[in-house]
Write a protein that holds these residues in place. Structure first.
Motif, PDB file in Angstrom:
ATOM      1  N   TYR A   1     -20.821   3.632-152.626  1.00  0.00           N
ATOM      2  CA  TYR A   1     -19.818   2.837-153.194  1.00  0.00           C
ATOM      3  C   TYR A   1     -20.550   1.427-153.580  1.00  0.00           C
ATOM      4  O   TYR A   1     -21.578   1.031-152.795  1.00  0.00           O
ATOM      5  CB  TYR A   1     -18.724   2.749-152.374  1.00  0.00           C
ATOM      6  CG  TYR A   1     -17.746   3.691-152.314  1.00  0.00           C
ATOM      7  CD1 TYR A   1     -16.838   4.180-153.043  1.00  0.00           C
ATOM      8  CD2 TYR A   1     -18.103   4.753-151.230  1.00  0.00           C
ATOM      9  CE1 TYR A   1     -16.167   5.574-152.951  1.00  0.00           C
ATOM     10  CE2 TYR A   1     -17.501   5.910-151.001  1.00  0.00           C
ATOM     11  CZ  TYR A   1     -16.672   6.417-151.847  1.00  0.00           C
ATOM     12  OH  TYR A   1     -15.735   7.777-151.606  1.00  0.00           O
ATOM     13  N   GLN A   2     -19.974   0.515-154.511  1.00  0.00           N
ATOM     14  CA  GLN A   2     -20.275  -0.539-154.943  1.00  0.00           C
ATOM     15  C   GLN A   2     -19.406  -1.679-154.397  1.00  0.00           C
ATOM     16  O   GLN A   2     -18.101  -1.698-154.883  1.00  0.00           O
ATOM     17  CB  GLN A   2     -21.206  -0.824-156.324  1.00  0.00           C
ATOM     18  CG  GLN A   2     -21.572  -2.203-156.555  1.00  0.00           C
ATOM     19  CD  GLN A   2     -22.300  -2.020-158.002  1.00  0.00           C
ATOM     20  OE1 GLN A   2     -22.102  -1.024-158.651  1.00  0.00           O
ATOM     21  NE2 GLN A   2     -23.059  -3.192-158.222  1.00  0.00           N
ATOM     22  N   THR A   3     -19.674  -2.699-153.428  1.00  0.00           N
ATOM     23  CA  THR A   3     -18.814  -3.481-153.066  1.00  0.00           C
ATOM     24  C   THR A   3     -19.523  -4.664-152.468  1.00  0.00           C
ATOM     25  O   THR A   3     -20.972  -4.548-152.011  1.00  0.00           O
ATOM     26  CB  THR A   3     -17.824  -3.024-151.963  1.00  0.00           C
ATOM     27  OG1 THR A   3     -17.101  -4.175-151.217  1.00  0.00           O
ATOM     28  CG2 THR A   3     -18.709  -2.340-150.746  1.00  0.00           C
ATOM     29  N   LYS A   4     -18.970  -5.916-152.768  1.00  0.00           N
ATOM     30  CA  LYS A   4     -19.671  -7.082-152.216  1.00  0.00           C
ATOM     31  C   LYS A   4     -19.338  -7.409-150.728  1.00  0.00           C
ATOM     32  O   LYS A   4     -20.026  -7.987-150.165  1.00  0.00           O
ATOM     33  CB  LYS A   4     -19.311  -8.421-153.077  1.00  0.00           C
ATOM     34  CG  LYS A   4     -19.619  -8.412-154.362  1.00  0.00           C
ATOM     35  CD  LYS A   4     -19.113  -9.546-155.060  1.00  0.00           C
ATOM     36  CE  LYS A   4     -19.502  -9.523-156.759  1.00  0.00           C
ATOM     37  NZ  LYS A   4     -18.816 -10.900-157.322  1.00  0.00           N
ATOM     38  N   LYS A   5     -18.558  -6.744-150.243  1.00  0.00           N
ATOM     39  CA  LYS A   5     -18.163  -6.946-148.902  1.00  0.00           C
ATOM     40  C   LYS A   5     -18.454  -5.225-148.126  1.00  0.00           C
ATOM     41  O   LYS A   5     -18.751  -4.523-148.741  1.00  0.00           O
ATOM     42  CB  LYS A   5     -16.732  -7.066-148.755  1.00  0.00           C
ATOM     43  CG  LYS A   5     -16.067  -8.383-149.158  1.00  0.00           C
ATOM     44  CD  LYS A   5     -14.762  -8.685-148.865  1.00  0.00           C
ATOM     45  CE  LYS A   5     -14.404  -9.989-149.441  1.00  0.00           C
ATOM     46  NZ  LYS A   5     -12.676 -10.166-149.517  1.00  0.00           N
ATOM     47  N   ASN A   6     -18.486  -5.629-146.681  1.00  0.00           N
ATOM     48  CA  ASN A   6     -18.813  -4.300-145.864  1.00  0.00           C
ATOM     49  C   ASN A   6     -17.641  -3.260-146.150  1.00  0.00           C
ATOM     50  O   ASN A   6     -16.475  -3.419-146.384  1.00  0.00           O
ATOM     51  CB  ASN A   6     -18.782  -4.780-144.596  1.00  0.00           C
ATOM     52  CG  ASN A   6     -19.943  -5.416-144.051  1.00  0.00           C
ATOM     53  OD1 ASN A   6     -21.093  -5.393-144.925  1.00  0.00           O
ATOM     54  ND2 ASN A   6     -19.753  -5.900-142.902  1.00  0.00           N
ATOM     55  N   LEU A   7     -18.082  -2.055-146.469  1.00  0.00           N
ATOM     56  CA  LEU A   7     -17.190  -0.937-146.954  1.00  0.00           C
ATOM     57  C   LEU A   7     -16.205  -0.600-145.530  1.00  0.00           C
ATOM     58  O   LEU A   7     -16.759  -0.154-144.351  1.00  0.00           O
ATOM     59  CB  LEU A   7     -18.125   0.206-147.066  1.00  0.00           C
ATOM     60  CG  LEU A   7     -16.842   1.245-147.809  1.00  0.00           C
ATOM     61  CD1 LEU A   7     -16.664   1.087-149.079  1.00  0.00           C
ATOM     62  CD2 LEU A   7     -17.828   2.666-147.879  1.00  0.00           C
ATOM     63  N   HIS A   8     -14.920  -0.565-145.965  1.00  0.00           N
ATOM     64  CA  HIS A   8     -14.214  -0.411-144.748  1.00  0.00           C
ATOM     65  C   HIS A   8     -13.672   1.093-145.124  1.00  0.00           C
ATOM     66  O   HIS A   8     -12.550   1.459-145.762  1.00  0.00           O
ATOM     67  CB  HIS A   8     -12.829  -1.218-144.957  1.00  0.00           C
ATOM     68  CG  HIS A   8     -13.215  -2.720-144.624  1.00  0.00           C
ATOM     69  ND1 HIS A   8     -13.510  -2.908-143.326  1.00  0.00           N
ATOM     70  CD2 HIS A   8     -12.971  -3.685-145.361  1.00  0.00           C
ATOM     71  CE1 HIS A   8     -13.714  -4.152-143.381  1.00  0.00           C
ATOM     72  NE2 HIS A   8     -13.611  -4.956-144.517  1.00  0.00           N
ATOM     73  N   GLY A   9     -14.510   2.135-144.527  1.00  0.00           N
ATOM     74  CA  GLY A   9     -14.150   3.419-144.737  1.00  0.00           C
ATOM     75  C   GLY A   9     -13.399   3.971-143.475  1.00  0.00           C
ATOM     76  O   GLY A   9     -13.035   3.358-142.397  1.00  0.00           O
ATOM     77  N   PRO A  10     -13.051   5.437-143.469  1.00  0.00           N
ATOM     78  CA  PRO A  10     -12.469   6.161-142.516  1.00  0.00           C
ATOM     79  C   PRO A  10     -13.142   6.027-141.224  1.00  0.00           C
ATOM     80  O   PRO A  10     -14.412   6.429-141.475  1.00  0.00           O
ATOM     81  CB  PRO A  10     -11.990   7.270-142.949  1.00  0.00           C
ATOM     82  CG  PRO A  10     -12.803   7.726-144.168  1.00  0.00           C
ATOM     83  CD  PRO A  10     -13.240   6.184-144.567  1.00  0.00           C
ATOM     84  N   ILE A  11     -12.658   6.233-139.984  1.00  0.00           N
ATOM     85  CA  ILE A  11     -13.658   6.582-138.884  1.00  0.00           C
ATOM     86  C   ILE A  11     -14.027   8.012-138.864  1.00  0.00           C
ATOM     87  O   ILE A  11     -12.793   8.841-138.949  1.00  0.00           O
ATOM     88  CB  ILE A  11     -12.674   5.894-137.667  1.00  0.00           C
ATOM     89  CG1 ILE A  11     -12.647   4.587-137.564  1.00  0.00           C
ATOM     90  CG2 ILE A  11     -13.186   6.625-136.257  1.00  0.00           C
ATOM     91  CD1 ILE A  11     -11.780   3.877-136.348  1.00  0.00           C
ATOM     92  N   LEU A  12     -14.876   8.362-138.476  1.00  0.00           N
ATOM     93  CA  LEU A  12     -15.231  10.019-138.412  1.00  0.00           C
ATOM     94  C   LEU A  12     -15.278  10.129-136.910  1.00  0.00           C
ATOM     95  O   LEU A  12     -15.551   9.262-135.999  1.00  0.00           O
ATOM     96  CB  LEU A  12     -16.570  10.374-139.062  1.00  0.00           C
ATOM     97  CG  LEU A  12     -16.472  10.873-140.388  1.00  0.00           C
ATOM     98  CD1 LEU A  12     -16.059   9.374-141.195  1.00  0.00           C
ATOM     99  CD2 LEU A  12     -17.889  11.156-140.929  1.00  0.00           C
ATOM    100  N   THR A  13     -15.098  11.450-136.530  1.00  0.00           N
ATOM    101  CA  THR A  13     -15.056  11.796-135.165  1.00  0.00           C
ATOM    102  C   THR A  13     -16.077  13.243-135.221  1.00  0.00           C
ATOM    103  O   THR A  13     -15.569  14.051-135.662  1.00  0.00           O
ATOM    104  CB  THR A  13     -13.887  12.077-134.501  1.00  0.00           C
ATOM    105  OG1 THR A  13     -13.148  11.061-134.398  1.00  0.00           O
ATOM    106  CG2 THR A  13     -14.078  12.443-132.904  1.00  0.00           C
TER     107      THR A  13
END
Length: 420
Positions: free
Chosen positions: A338-350
């Motif tokens: 993904y392209q983003t200027k900020k840190n990616l806020h993805g889901p938490i994996l377990t």
């Protein structure tokens, strides 16, 4: 053993999974730490520990993160000569580039010169030690030559030898381990960078550093705390060895090590992965999973999953990330970016290991191969066995206890460089 691991372009990464695995034992209840920048008769390796009577504090040597790998500092020879090798739980042989090096990759630091060390000794091909490594062969000079190949295509060739390894405690006391078997590499090729002087083999096989020094420090056990990808190179974490390195206390979860014919990899059983609250079973519709279907490898950056499991994990990640992924950019080396200027806020994996649920924040699952781009640090393999790579291992204190046959996980900010 070779796995079909990398049909993906990751220029700065290597998969340090040896094509040849092999077998060392050294008795005191002493542990030591190494800062972080794969059945042998005890008669083959006599007691090596020296200087313990005056020692206090924890023995250690520095290692830090660099381009997806963890460089561990050890001193070998007399006088001590510092080497920086890749800390690799997926292989056994410890080796460094040695003078003369006629066909070697470029390195910034001077190479180890055996002629300048008074404690260096070649291993004779008549010695039992020569047969401890599967690839040991006799040269015309009666030296034990070796060839050690990795699934990445990297190869080291040279002479098996014994040396003194020096570790330094927190109080500045030197700890000398004599007669450590290692490879003096005179012909080394592959995708190494100029900071890497070789590999420190931390696997479970007989010739690994863990097996060689285990009895000197109260047992074959160690723990590591890997800093996240892109951490400043000046920040170090710790690796601790022997009795006292056990991971315990609040928040610890443990999973059994699975014994297999190949003693090098640390095999564990992954039952499934949750993406957010959505649980994905390792074998899809199957009710059971094979024991030892993953192994933990500090020398492999991405987590590598069998394709039939990788595909649904990626599909679910796409469903839960509120952005459109980058399409068709093979130079990134990963399939989901993904392209983003900020840190990616993805889901938490377990990661649901047998008996141990390990949660992974985006900092442990998404890495940035270039500014403004974040990629899921997973890839796939046609093999039935996957690899739990060092991206996912970061920010956890992970204990490998070969005596109790368990691996333990404890959440930890590894950049704080705290004691275990």
């Amino acid at each position: 053993m070779a796995y079909d691991l990398f049909h993906v372009v990751i220029i700065i990464f290597l998969v340090f999974l040896p094509l040849h695995f092999s077998p060392i034992k050294a008795n005191t209840d002493v542990s030591f730490s190494i800062n972080l920048i794969r059945k042998t008769s005890p008669k083959l390796f006599p007691q090596r520990l020296r200087g313990l009577s005056a020692m206090s504090g924890t023995p250690q040597s520095p290692t830090g993160a660099y381009l997806g790998h963890y460089l561990m500092e050890l001193s070998i020879g007399t006088p001590p000569f510092k080497i920086y090798g890749i800390a690799d739980t997926g292989s056994d042989l410890t080796w460094t580039q040695c003078v003369p090096c006629n066909n070697c990759y470029k390195q910034l630091n001077p190479m180890f010169d055996p002629q300048k060390s008074s404690s260096y000794s070649n291993i004779s091909c008549d010695s039992n030690l020569c047969h401890e490594l599967d690839t040991g062969v006799c040269s015309p000079q009666k030296q034990c030559n070796y060839t050690y190949a990795y699934a990445s295509g990297s190869i080291t060739q040279g002479v098996l030898a014994q040396e003194t390894v020096t570790l330094t405690s927190t109080t500045g006391t030197n700890i000398l381990l004599k007669g450590i078997m290692f490879g003096c590499g005179h012909n080394n090729t592959g995708g190494f960078n100029d900071h890497e002087m070789g590999i420190i083999g931390l696997g479970g096989g007989p010739v690994s550093l863990i097996s060689q020094i285990g009895s000197s420090f109260g047992g074959k056990m160690f723990s590591q705390c890997l800093v996240p990808f892109h951490t400043d190179v000046s920040v170090y974490s710790k690796m601790s060895f022997g009795k006292g390195s056990e991971v315990s206390g609040e928040g610890v979860v443990s999973t059994p090590l699975v014994a297999k014919e190949d003693k090098t990899p640390y095999f564990v059983t992954l039952l499934g992965i949750s993406v957010g609250n959505n649980y994905l079973h390792y074998n899809g519709s199957s009710e059971t999973v094979e024991k030892g279907n993953m192994f933990l490898d500090s020398g492999t950056p991405p987590t590598i999953l069998p394709t039939q499991f990788y595909d649904p994990v990626v599909a679910e990640m796409k469903n839960q990330v509120a952005m459109e992924p980058i399409v068709d950019d093979p130079d990134l080396g990963f399939q989901l970016c993904y392209q983003t200027k900020k840190n990616l806020h993805g889901p938490i994996l377990t990661a649901h290991f047998e008996g141990a649920d390990v949660t992974l924040e985006p900092i442990q699952t998404f890495i940035s191969p270039k500014d403004g781009v974040f990629c899921l640090g997973f890839t796939n393999t046609s093999s039935d066995v996957g690899i739990y790579g060092n991206f996912a291992q970061s920010n956890y204190l992970i204990g490998f206890d070969l005596e109790a046959q368990v691996v333990s996980f404890k959440p930890r900010d590894c950049t704080k460089n705290t004691e275990s």
